[in-house]
Design a protein around this motif. Structure first.
Motif, mmCIF file in Angstrom:
data_model
loop_
_atom_site.group_PDB
_atom_site.id
_atom_site.type_symbol
_atom_site.label_atom_id
_atom_site.label_comp_id
_atom_site.label_asym_id
_atom_site.label_seq_id
_atom_site.Cartn_x
_atom_site.Cartn_y
_atom_site.Cartn_z
ATOM 1 N N PHE A 1 -10.806 -36.162 -10.674
ATOM 2 C CA PHE A 1 -10.296 -37.251 -9.848
ATOM 3 C C PHE A 1 -8.914 -36.896 -9.292
ATOM 4 C CE2 PHE A 1 -12.916 -40.918 -11.805
ATOM 5 C CZ PHE A 1 -13.730 -41.001 -10.692
ATOM 6 N N VAL A 2 -8.033 -36.362 -10.143
ATOM 7 C CA VAL A 2 -6.680 -35.988 -9.697
ATOM 8 C C VAL A 2 -6.753 -34.991 -8.546
ATOM 9 C CG1 VAL A 2 -4.508 -34.889 -10.362
ATOM 10 C CG2 VAL A 2 -5.642 -36.463 -11.943
ATOM 11 N N ARG B 1 -2.132 -39.778 -13.901
ATOM 12 C CA ARG B 1 -1.932 -40.314 -15.245
ATOM 13 C C ARG B 1 -0.586 -41.028 -15.299
ATOM 14 N NH1 ARG B 1 -4.957 -35.514 -16.030
ATOM 15 N NH2 ARG B 1 -6.705 -35.840 -17.481
ATOM 16 N N GLY B 2 -0.590 -42.229 -15.897
ATOM 17 C CA GLY B 2 0.632 -43.021 -15.948
ATOM 18 C C GLY B 2 1.541 -42.635 -17.091
ATOM 19 N N LYS B 3 2.679 -43.334 -17.173
ATOM 20 C CA LYS B 3 3.645 -43.061 -18.238
ATOM 21 C C LYS B 3 3.094 -43.439 -19.607
ATOM 22 C CE LYS B 3 7.755 -43.843 -15.355
ATOM 23 N NZ LYS B 3 8.982 -44.676 -15.202
ATOM 24 N N ALA B 4 2.394 -44.562 -19.682
ATOM 25 C CA ALA B 4 1.849 -45.011 -20.968
ATOM 26 C C ALA B 4 0.737 -44.073 -21.416
ATOM 27 C CB ALA B 4 1.325 -46.434 -20.850
ATOM 28 N N ARG B 5 0.659 -43.845 -22.697
ATOM 29 C CA ARG B 5 -0.345 -42.939 -23.240
ATOM 30 C C ARG B 5 -1.753 -43.426 -22.892
ATOM 31 N NH1 ARG B 5 -0.574 -40.240 -29.221
ATOM 32 N NH2 ARG B 5 -2.681 -39.405 -29.052
ATOM 33 N N ASP C 1 7.420 -42.276 -10.278
ATOM 34 C CA ASP C 1 8.139 -41.257 -11.057
ATOM 35 C C ASP C 1 7.656 -41.281 -12.504
ATOM 36 O OD1 ASP C 1 9.636 -40.570 -8.841
ATOM 37 O OD2 ASP C 1 11.324 -41.884 -9.370
ATOM 38 N N GLY C 2 7.561 -40.120 -13.097
ATOM 39 C CA GLY C 2 7.129 -40.025 -14.481
ATOM 40 C C GLY C 2 5.627 -39.889 -14.653
ATOM 41 N N SER C 3 4.882 -39.946 -13.555
ATOM 42 C CA SER C 3 3.433 -39.756 -13.638
ATOM 43 C C SER C 3 3.112 -38.287 -13.885
ATOM 44 C CB SER C 3 2.762 -40.210 -12.329
ATOM 45 O OG SER C 3 3.103 -41.533 -12.019
#
Length: 448
Positions: free
Chosen positions: A263-264, A296-300, A430-432
């Protein structure tokens, strides 16, 4: 049973059975009229038991005469692009098309409306859908007639107005939101536009929403539909067709991490994951300049999808739109659950990675979805590539095979207009983070 005089719609018979296994459709070319074999007798026998007769592009004098003589007992007849001698009939009565009236004005509680004859309204709904000339709307035409005159169709059970209970719910719970919407020109245009759509016509409905979206429309929909379900609707995500995800990538068994990486896609090498080349759903896949952003997000464990696309509004303006979906892994590797708040209404979707080439030159994703409180269920598929160009000819058979697994023919896809796509509002938070397992080999592709 449906008798269909057209030689190129046999795939619709299978689509109807996705809705109800009891539906039966038989397709004939009108060339049989001059034949001397058993075909004429066979068609005549089928007409005797048909509930609906659909004539498409029947213009030969011999053919239209034969149909008129042999279809007198068929209660429902719809004729598209055919001889003027062939007349439309619904519920046993001949009907003519008229301009649609504002019959759904209960969404505008302070307006007045008049009820039009049901058969005329249904005929207009059917012909409006036919004019869009795509496979899903052909099926929609048939289902509307079946639902009105033969038996209830589960996917069309949702009507927008429920009488006094709807109005009472709206005024009691959402007075400020209704007033703000009616006082805002853009929101008011959205409601007026929606009023002119059949409640089950997704193409018409979503074009209105995408054309006139605003914070007031979102607040109105969030209160009336999502929070209070004043229209008392409950659409379900379709179960058919069942589409199997790809099993491996680059010779390795597909894992959830690899599936997310697919997907990415090209994000990181390019400013986007994929560009949509073509799509199958007429309501959601036909917009120009569609960019897909997966990350992918910051949260696990968090994973997000943000489509960015252009909309040619009903007033002729070209504007950019963007949505944000939360993505979670499905039980079967290569499948995912998507959810989005779209103009105040939550849509839930089930996506499948059908196939992606080893060099990431193209991919095919299929989805089933429903906006429950809006009464909308849908399916679709998108063909993607890094530059928005169709896959190379050497990939054609693999692509056709992937489409077959979705129950889709290549001719059913809408080609997306990927011209004039400058200044797309891309970018991710940011942080992704991006890929976890696979490597994307750098290639030269055209940019926005």
């Amino acid at each position: 049973m449906i008798l269909y005089f057209a030689s190129f719609y046999k795939c619709k018979a299978e689509r109807l059975k996705w809705v109800d296994e009891e539906f039966e459709m038989i397709v004939f070319s009108d060339n049989f009229v001059k034949s001397e074999d058993e075909t004429v007798k066979h068609v005549s026998n089928e007409l005797d038991r048909a509930d609906i007769l659909v004539a498409v592009a029947v213009r030969k004098e011999g053919s239209d005469n034969w149909i008129q003589s042999n279809s007198q007992n068929v209660p429902n007849i719809i004729c598209f692009d055919s001889s003027l001698a062939l007349r439309n009939k619904l519920g046993g009565s001949f009907v003519e098309t008229k301009k649609r009236g504002d019959i759904f004005s209960s969404l505008l509680p302070f307006s007045q409306s008049k009820k039009l004859d049901e058969s005329v309204e249904i005929t207009q709904t059917v012909f409006d859908a036919w004019e869009r000339h795509n496979s899903d709307d052909i099926r929609f035409c048939l289902l509307v007639i079946i639902n009105a005159y033969i038996k209830p169709v589960s996917t069309l059970k949702n009507l927008r107005a429920k009488g006094f209970s709807t109005l009472n719910c709206m005024v009691t719970n959402c007075g400020p939101q209704i007033l703000n919407c009616l006082l805002d020109p853009n929101c008011r245009k959205a409601l007026q536009c929606l009023n002119n759509c059949s409640p089950v016509d997704q193409v018409c409905n979503y074009r209105c929403i995408a054309s006139y979206e605003s914070k007031y429309l979102e607040e109105f929909s969030l209160c009336v539909l999502q929070k209070n379900n004043c229209l008392e609707l409950d659409a379900k995500i379709p179960e058919k067709p069942y589409v199997t995800p790809m099993a491996e990538f680059r010779g390795e068994k597909l894992s959830s991490e690899i599936a997310e990486d697919l997907f990415v896609g090209w994000l990181g090498t390019l400013e986007w994951s994929w560009r949509v080349v073509a799509g199958q759903n007429p309501a959601y896949d036909q917009f120009p300049c569609q960019y897909q952003l997966f990350y992918r997000g910051k949260a696990r464990g968090s994973f997000w999808y943000e489509p960015v696309f252009q909309v040619r509004t009903l007033e002729g303006d070209l504007v950019w739109r963007r949505r944000k979906y939360r993505v979670k892994r499905g039980k079967v590797t290569g499948t995912f659950h998507f959810s989005v708040l779209d103009n105040g209404v939550v849509s839930n979707e089930f996506w499948t990675i059908v196939d992606v080439s080893d060099d990431l030159s193209w991919g095919l994703f299929h989805y089933h979805g429903a906006a429950r409180v809006a009464g909308q269920s849908y399916t679709g598929a998108v063909l993607v590539s890094p530059d928005g160009q169709y896959p190379a000819e050497k990939e054609k058979q693999r692509l056709i095979s992937a489409l077959d697994r979705c129950g889709i023919k290549e001719w059913e896809l809408f080609n997306v207009d990927n011209c004039s796509c400058e200044n797309a509002p891309l970018g991710i938070p940011d942080g992704s983070s991006l890929h976890s397992k696979i490597q994307v080999h750098g290639q030269t592709h055209s940019s926005v």
